[in-house]
Design a protein around this motif. Sequence first.
Motif, PDB file in Angstrom:
ATOM      1  N   SER A   1     -11.087  -5.083  -4.831  1.00 35.69           N
ATOM      2  CA  SER A   1     -11.319  -6.503  -5.120  1.00 35.69           C
ATOM      3  C   SER A   1     -10.610  -7.460  -4.161  1.00 35.69           C
ATOM      4  O   SER A   1     -10.976  -8.623  -4.077  1.00 35.69           O
ATOM      5  N   ALA A   2      -9.543  -6.970  -3.482  1.00 34.14           N
ATOM      6  CA  ALA A   2      -8.744  -7.828  -2.593  1.00 34.14           C
ATOM      7  C   ALA A   2      -8.212  -9.061  -3.329  1.00 34.14           C
ATOM      8  O   ALA A   2      -7.996 -10.110  -2.722  1.00 34.14           O
TER       9      ALA A   2
ATOM     10  N   ALA B   1       4.124   4.231   3.940  1.00 33.67           N
ATOM     11  CA  ALA B   1       5.453   4.466   3.360  1.00 33.67           C
ATOM     12  C   ALA B   1       5.870   5.928   3.541  1.00 33.67           C
ATOM     13  O   ALA B   1       7.032   6.228   3.866  1.00 33.67           O
TER      14      ALA B   1
ATOM     15  N   LEU C   1       3.562  -8.963   3.262  1.00 35.61           N
ATOM     16  CA  LEU C   1       2.438  -8.878   2.319  1.00 35.61           C
ATOM     17  C   LEU C   1       2.183 -10.220   1.640  1.00 35.61           C
ATOM     18  O   LEU C   1       3.120 -10.825   1.082  1.00 35.61           O
TER      19      LEU C   1
ATOM     20  N   TRP D   1      -1.384  -1.426 -13.545  1.00 32.74           N
ATOM     21  CA  TRP D   1      -0.227  -0.888 -12.808  1.00 32.74           C
ATOM     22  C   TRP D   1       0.740  -2.021 -12.464  1.00 32.74           C
ATOM     23  O   TRP D   1       1.941  -1.859 -12.503  1.00 32.74           O
ATOM     24  N   ARG D   2       0.172  -3.168 -12.132  1.00 34.45           N
ATOM     25  CA  ARG D   2       1.064  -4.295 -11.782  1.00 34.45           C
ATOM     26  C   ARG D   2       1.877  -4.722 -13.007  1.00 34.45           C
ATOM     27  O   ARG D   2       3.074  -4.956 -12.916  1.00 34.45           O
TER      28      ARG D   2
ATOM     29  N   LEU E   1      -2.717  -4.635   3.263  1.00 36.86           N
ATOM     30  CA  LEU E   1      -3.120  -3.263   3.582  1.00 36.86           C
ATOM     31  C   LEU E   1      -3.769  -2.673   2.345  1.00 36.86           C
ATOM     32  O   LEU E   1      -3.346  -2.967   1.213  1.00 36.86           O
TER      33      LEU E   1
ATOM     34  N   TYR F   1     -16.266   1.400  -8.579  1.00 38.36           N
ATOM     35  CA  TYR F   1     -14.865   1.271  -8.143  1.00 38.36           C
ATOM     36  C   TYR F   1     -14.163   2.631  -8.248  1.00 38.36           C
ATOM     37  O   TYR F   1     -13.474   3.069  -7.310  1.00 38.36           O
TER      38      TYR F   1
ATOM     39  N   SER G   1       6.116  -4.300  -7.801  1.00 39.78           N
ATOM     40  CA  SER G   1       5.092  -3.375  -7.292  1.00 39.78           C
ATOM     41  C   SER G   1       5.509  -2.805  -5.943  1.00 39.78           C
ATOM     42  O   SER G   1       5.264  -1.633  -5.654  1.00 39.78           O
TER      43      SER G   1
ATOM     44  N   ASP H   1       0.698 -10.390  -1.049  1.00 39.00           N
ATOM     45  CA  ASP H   1       0.875 -10.081  -2.478  1.00 39.00           C
ATOM     46  C   ASP H   1       2.274  -9.566  -2.781  1.00 39.00           C
ATOM     47  O   ASP H   1       2.508  -9.022  -3.872  1.00 39.00           O
TER      48      ASP H   1
HETATM   49  C1  FAD Z   1       4.236   1.203  -0.813  1.00 39.10           C
HETATM   50  C2  FAD Z   1       3.360   0.296  -1.645  1.00 39.10           C
HETATM   51  C3  FAD Z   1       3.696  -1.050  -1.781  1.00 39.10           C
HETATM   52  C4  FAD Z   1       2.917  -1.895  -2.577  1.00 39.10           C
HETATM   53  N1  FAD Z   1       3.291  -3.200  -2.700  1.00 39.10           N
HETATM   54  C5  FAD Z   1       2.560  -4.032  -3.493  1.00 39.10           C
HETATM   55  C6  FAD Z   1       2.944  -5.392  -3.653  1.00 39.10           C
HETATM   56  O1  FAD Z   1       3.958  -5.863  -3.115  1.00 39.10           O
HETATM   57  N2  FAD Z   1       2.152  -6.185  -4.450  1.00 39.10           N
HETATM   58  C7  FAD Z   1       1.026  -5.708  -5.076  1.00 39.10           C
HETATM   59  O2  FAD Z   1       0.351  -6.467  -5.777  1.00 39.10           O
HETATM   60  N3  FAD Z   1       0.669  -4.409  -4.954  1.00 39.10           N
HETATM   61  C8  FAD Z   1       1.384  -3.565  -4.186  1.00 39.10           C
HETATM   62  N4  FAD Z   1       1.002  -2.257  -4.050  1.00 39.10           N
HETATM   63  C9  FAD Z   1      -0.132  -1.776  -4.855  1.00 39.10           C
HETATM   64  C10 FAD Z   1      -1.526  -1.793  -4.213  1.00 39.10           C
HETATM   65  O3  FAD Z   1      -1.495  -1.209  -2.958  1.00 39.10           O
HETATM   66  C11 FAD Z   1      -2.119  -3.198  -4.116  1.00 39.10           C
HETATM   67  O4  FAD Z   1      -1.987  -3.895  -5.320  1.00 39.10           O
HETATM   68  C12 FAD Z   1      -3.624  -3.124  -3.786  1.00 39.10           C
HETATM   69  O5  FAD Z   1      -3.813  -2.389  -2.607  1.00 39.10           O
HETATM   70  C13 FAD Z   1      -4.177  -4.513  -3.642  1.00 39.10           C
HETATM   71  O6  FAD Z   1      -5.507  -4.483  -3.190  1.00 39.10           O
HETATM   72  P1  FAD Z   1      -6.708  -4.966  -4.114  1.00 39.10           P
HETATM   73  O7  FAD Z   1      -6.407  -6.294  -4.664  1.00 39.10           O
HETATM   74  O8  FAD Z   1      -7.968  -4.818  -3.342  1.00 39.10           O
HETATM   75  O9  FAD Z   1      -6.642  -3.887  -5.274  1.00 39.10           O
HETATM   76  P2  FAD Z   1      -7.747  -3.368  -6.292  1.00 39.10           P
HETATM   77  O10 FAD Z   1      -7.922  -1.911  -6.042  1.00 39.10           O
HETATM   78  O11 FAD Z   1      -8.960  -4.194  -6.297  1.00 39.10           O
HETATM   79  O12 FAD Z   1      -6.976  -3.493  -7.681  1.00 39.10           O
HETATM   80  C14 FAD Z   1      -7.038  -4.687  -8.486  1.00 39.10           C
HETATM   81  C15 FAD Z   1      -5.659  -5.253  -8.726  1.00 39.10           C
HETATM   82  O13 FAD Z   1      -4.844  -4.320  -9.417  1.00 39.10           O
HETATM   83  C16 FAD Z   1      -3.487  -4.412  -8.977  1.00 39.10           C
HETATM   84  N5  FAD Z   1      -3.127  -3.109  -8.419  1.00 39.10           N
HETATM   85  C17 FAD Z   1      -3.961  -2.172  -7.913  1.00 39.10           C
HETATM   86  N6  FAD Z   1      -3.280  -1.055  -7.586  1.00 39.10           N
HETATM   87  C18 FAD Z   1      -1.985  -1.296  -7.872  1.00 39.10           C
HETATM   88  C19 FAD Z   1      -0.784  -0.541  -7.768  1.00 39.10           C
HETATM   89  N7  FAD Z   1      -0.787   0.716  -7.321  1.00 39.10           N
HETATM   90  N8  FAD Z   1       0.374  -1.112  -8.148  1.00 39.10           N
HETATM   91  C20 FAD Z   1       0.391  -2.386  -8.641  1.00 39.10           C
HETATM   92  N9  FAD Z   1      -0.711  -3.130  -8.775  1.00 39.10           N
HETATM   93  C21 FAD Z   1      -1.875  -2.609  -8.398  1.00 39.10           C
HETATM   94  C22 FAD Z   1      -3.434  -5.510  -7.922  1.00 39.10           C
HETATM   95  O14 FAD Z   1      -3.047  -6.714  -8.527  1.00 39.10           O
HETATM   96  C23 FAD Z   1      -4.883  -5.565  -7.446  1.00 39.10           C
HETATM   97  O15 FAD Z   1      -5.264  -6.797  -6.955  1.00 39.10           O
HETATM   98  C24 FAD Z   1       1.779  -1.375  -3.255  1.00 39.10           C
HETATM   99  C25 FAD Z   1       1.448  -0.029  -3.108  1.00 39.10           C
HETATM  100  C26 FAD Z   1       2.223   0.792  -2.322  1.00 39.10           C
HETATM  101  C27 FAD Z   1       1.848   2.250  -2.182  1.00 39.10           C
END
Ligand code: FAD
Length: 400
Positions: free
Chosen positions: A42-43, A154, A176, A80-81, A145, A25, A183, A178
């Motif tokens: 992980s989505a 953004a 979204l 981060w969340r 996304l 990862y 976040s 999510d």
């Molecule tokens: C402009 C912008 C808006 C965003 N809005 C949201 C939102 O509304 N809700 C949201 O859950 N995330 C948000 N994110 C964070 C992040 O982009 C997504 O959580 C992540 O892309 C989700 O994909 P994943 O589950 O495959 O993440 P993975 O990479 O598999 O990460 C695992 C989990 O960690 C958490 N996570 C990972 N990165 C972040 C991050 N930077 N901030 C907060 N949590 C994170 C999520 O719950 C995610 O499912 C945002 C990021 C940006 C730059």
Amino acid sequence: MPFANTRADALARLAQFLPSAGRAYAATRNRDTGPGPRTNVSALSPAIRRRLISEEEVAQAAFRAHGMDAAEKYIQEVCWRSYWRGHLELRPGLWRRYLADVERLESRLANDRGLATGHAQALSANTDIDCFDFWVEELKSTGYLHNHARMNFASIWIFTLKLPWQLGAAFFYRHLLDACPASNSLSWRWVAGLQTVGKTYLASAERIRSVSGGRFAVRHPLAEFAEPVPPEPVVSPVPLRALPPANPSAPSGLWLHTEDLSPETSSWPVPVRAIAAVDAIGGDPAGPKADHANAALADAVQRAEQHFDAPCVRLPEAAMEDGLAAWATDAGLTQILTPYAATGPVADRIAATRNALAAHGIALVEIRRPWDSRAWPHAARGFFQFKGHIPDLVNPGLFG
Ligand SMILES: Cc1cc2nc3c(=O)[nH]c(=O)nc-3n(C[C@H](O)[C@H](O)[C@H](O)COP(=O)(O)OP(=O)(O)OC[C@H]3O[C@@H](n4cnc5c(N)ncnc54)[C@H](O)[C@@H]3O)c2cc1C
């Protein structure tokens, strides 16, 4: 790709992804392979957002599978969340300001032709920026996304298209799956340079080509300088809200809502003898987001009925306060327990409902998960300070 909208699917997706949650990862997470099955991230975010599965469960599973060193990056992303939620919880003023800004800017769209045209072109994928237009369509059709797409979207919105960040955040929030008040709004603030003052995120064509594996040509020039958004008055942190305890002898029911849809993994201080849930998500969500949230809610209702061995009454969203009061009265309840909702629309609704129920002599008691109570107080400052508490958060006692 379909996103988990039941707890069983979320647990299955976690199990499938876990082998990749370690060093793989850390090495590959930045690649945005586009819509379709994703293997390097992980989505899970739509499921985590509704708490079909919690940050705690996901972080602990990664820790158990790989250990803290190898899983550090994944666990940090999950946290981060927790950090963003805690940060907004301690600064609800930032959320209020964001809501007021969106309202003001949406009414400006009616009179400011330049703003309205730029905004409409962006939302209809008509900017001639190939990656941006693609992401608009991807977001609308999938509700998701990749993190890098979000960052670059953004950045282009703010610095190349020169649109107000708040309208971009509102567009994300509507689509979204999510969509998380904290976040989302705080990440947009971070890109704009408001969160870490003066530190902006500038999208580069070369980086977009590279993380997308060459899917985009990005011929349209992007801003070369990220002109920081004018600073705003500082919002100082407030203490974490203290919660009144539940009355152990009051006949109690459970109000289930879309902020936390795993009631069977929470500990409830009083036996639950009846359950209520609204019939649909509120606000103005796009179709895929509403469908995901409503499916997750339906799944939680089923699990809750089984777990508490009690039927669940579905209440109309529009008249929820009256519906809850009537349900509680009919069921002989004087106390309603509900999962704590962090700062956002549901928390506002809970506050209004608490007052409405009090008029009927019914107490509404919020139950916060220990993970949130332990994590959020550390979110008053930057993520760097928060990060130091992650090992103890994930495995209390072991690292302390
Ligand atoms: C402009 C912008 C808006 C965003 N809005 C949201 C939102 O509304 N809700 C949201 O859950 N995330 C948000 N994110 C964070 C992040 O982009 C997504 O959580 C992540 O892309 C989700 O994909 P994943 O589950 O495959 O993440 P993975 O990479 O598999 O990460 C695992 C989990 O960690 C958490 N996570 C990972 N990165 C972040 C991050 N930077 N901030 C907060 N949590 C994170 C999520 O719950 C995610 O499912 C945002 C990021 C940006 C730059």
